[in-house]
Design a protein around this motif. Structure first.
Motif, PDB file in Angstrom:
ATOM      1  N   LEU A 144       0.826  -1.203   0.000  1.00 47.21           N
ATOM      2  CA  LEU A 144       0.000   0.000   0.000  1.00 47.21           C
ATOM      3  C   LEU A 144       0.860   1.252   0.000  1.00 47.21           C
ATOM      4  N   CYS A 145       0.403   2.252  -0.738  1.00 48.99           N
ATOM      5  CA  CYS A 145       1.116   3.524  -0.833  1.00 48.99           C
ATOM      6  C   CYS A 145       0.120   4.646  -0.578  1.00 48.99           C
ATOM      7  N   GLU A 146       0.364   5.430   0.466  1.00 49.09           N
ATOM      8  CA  GLU A 146      -0.529   6.539   0.811  1.00 49.09           C
ATOM      9  C   GLU A 146       0.169   7.861   0.499  1.00 49.09           C
ATOM     10  N   LEU A 147      -0.540   8.732  -0.200  1.00 51.62           N
ATOM     11  CA  LEU A 147       0.021  10.030  -0.565  1.00 51.62           C
ATOM     12  C   LEU A 147      -0.616  11.111   0.283  1.00 51.62           C
ATOM     13  N   GLN A 148       0.199  12.102   0.662  1.00 54.59           N
ATOM     14  CA  GLN A 148      -0.345  13.202   1.471  1.00 54.59           C
ATOM     15  C   GLN A 148      -1.214  14.120   0.619  1.00 54.59           C
ATOM     16  N   ARG A 149      -0.810  14.295  -0.633  1.00 51.00           N
ATOM     17  CA  ARG A 149      -1.616  15.107  -1.541  1.00 51.00           C
ATOM     18  C   ARG A 149      -2.046  14.242  -2.701  1.00 51.00           C
ATOM     19  N   GLU A 150      -3.202  14.549  -3.273  1.00 52.66           N
ATOM     20  CA  GLU A 150      -3.654  13.696  -4.363  1.00 52.66           C
ATOM     21  C   GLU A 150      -2.765  13.874  -5.586  1.00 52.66           C
ATOM     22  N   HIS A 151      -2.593  12.782  -6.291  1.00 48.53           N
ATOM     23  CA  HIS A 151      -1.678  12.768  -7.426  1.00 48.53           C
ATOM     24  C   HIS A 151      -2.274  11.906  -8.523  1.00 48.53           C
ATOM     25  N   ALA A 152      -1.957  12.248  -9.766  1.00 44.55           N
ATOM     26  CA  ALA A 152      -2.593  11.556 -10.904  1.00 44.55           C
ATOM     27  C   ALA A 152      -1.910  10.241 -11.241  1.00 44.55           C
ATOM     28  N   GLY A 153      -1.544   9.482 -10.219  1.00 48.15           N
ATOM     29  CA  GLY A 153      -0.949   8.170 -10.473  1.00 48.15           C
ATOM     30  C   GLY A 153       0.416   8.020  -9.841  1.00 48.15           C
ATOM     31  N   VAL A 154       0.808   6.773  -9.637  1.00 49.21           N
ATOM     32  CA  VAL A 154       2.125   6.502  -9.050  1.00 49.21           C
ATOM     33  C   VAL A 154       2.894   5.509  -9.916  1.00 49.21           C
ATOM     34  N   TYR A 155       4.201   5.603  -9.819  1.00 46.51           N
ATOM     35  CA  TYR A 155       5.106   4.644 -10.446  1.00 46.51           C
ATOM     36  C   TYR A 155       5.487   3.634  -9.387  1.00 46.51           C
ATOM     37  N   TRP A 156       5.661   2.389  -9.797  1.00 48.30           N
ATOM     38  CA  TRP A 156       6.135   1.347  -8.881  1.00 48.30           C
ATOM     39  C   TRP A 156       7.483   0.834  -9.382  1.00 48.30           C
ATOM     40  N   TYR A 157       8.447   0.787  -8.470  1.00 48.41           N
ATOM     41  CA  TYR A 157       9.795   0.302  -8.781  1.00 48.41           C
ATOM     42  C   TYR A 157      10.162  -0.812  -7.817  1.00 48.41           C
ATOM     43  N   ARG A 158      11.093  -1.637  -8.250  1.00 47.18           N
ATOM     44  CA  ARG A 158      11.654  -2.646  -7.342  1.00 47.18           C
ATOM     45  C   ARG A 158      13.162  -2.471  -7.323  1.00 47.18           C
ATOM     46  N   TRP A 159      13.706  -2.404  -6.122  1.00 47.70           N
ATOM     47  CA  TRP A 159      15.158  -2.377  -5.969  1.00 47.70           C
ATOM     48  C   TRP A 159      15.615  -3.798  -5.719  1.00 47.70           C
ATOM     49  N   SER A 160      16.475  -4.299  -6.596  1.00 48.76           N
ATOM     50  CA  SER A 160      16.988  -5.650  -6.433  1.00 48.76           C
ATOM     51  C   SER A 160      18.392  -5.587  -5.852  1.00 48.76           C
TER      52      SER A 160
END
Length: 150
Positions: A26-42
């Motif tokens: 889950l990812c919670e944003l303090q301000r509304e945003h038009a979408g998020v990117y998801w990354y994985r650090w390996s």
């Protein structure tokens, strides 16, 4: 550059999940945003891998060679809550997952969720149950206001 930022809070901090199952971050944003990117650090490959971009309407844009069956994302209508579902878990999914937003030509990273995929859950060690102490423990924290004045 990448900056970790308190605008994006990810929960939980650490997930241990069993192979072949699924999990949700889950990812919670303090301000509304038009979408998020998801990354994985390996840790193994020492790189950031772009998984997907997820918009509030549930539209997703996937990174190269990213399985749409494995990764799915959801955005809340409030535009402040986003989640990433990972199914068919495999040990190769281990890593730290970050949600991210772009803001003034910077990528702001969330706090990160570390995912550990195990074939079988380790059994808890057998210990004799110690009686719980009856004395409650209180944590005393100084208020931030008094620190700011100083």
């Amino acid at each position: 550059g990448f900056c970790t930022n308190l605008l994006l809070t990810q929960t939980p901090k650490h997930i241990t999940a069993q192979a072949d199952n699924e999990t949700q971050l889950l990812c919670e944003l303090q301000r509304e945003h038009a979408g998020v990117y998801w990354y994985r650090w390996s840790q193994e490959k020492q790189n950031f891998e772009f998984l997907m971009f997820s918009s509030p309407m549930g539209k997703a844009t996937y990174g190269t060679n990213i399985s749409q069956e494995k990764f799915s994302a959801q955005g809340a209508s409030t535009r402040t809550s986003y989640s990433l579902r990972i199914s068919h878990l495999h040990t190769s999914d281990n890593g730290i997952y970050y949600c991210s937003i772009s803001q003034s030509s910077q990528l702001l990273l969330g706090t990160g969720t570390r995912l550990s995929v195990v074939d079988v859950f380790p059994l808890p060690p057998k210990t004799t149950q110690a009686p719980l102490s009856t004395k409650p423990l209180w944590c005393v924290t100084k208020s931030k206001a008094s620190i700011r004045k100083g």
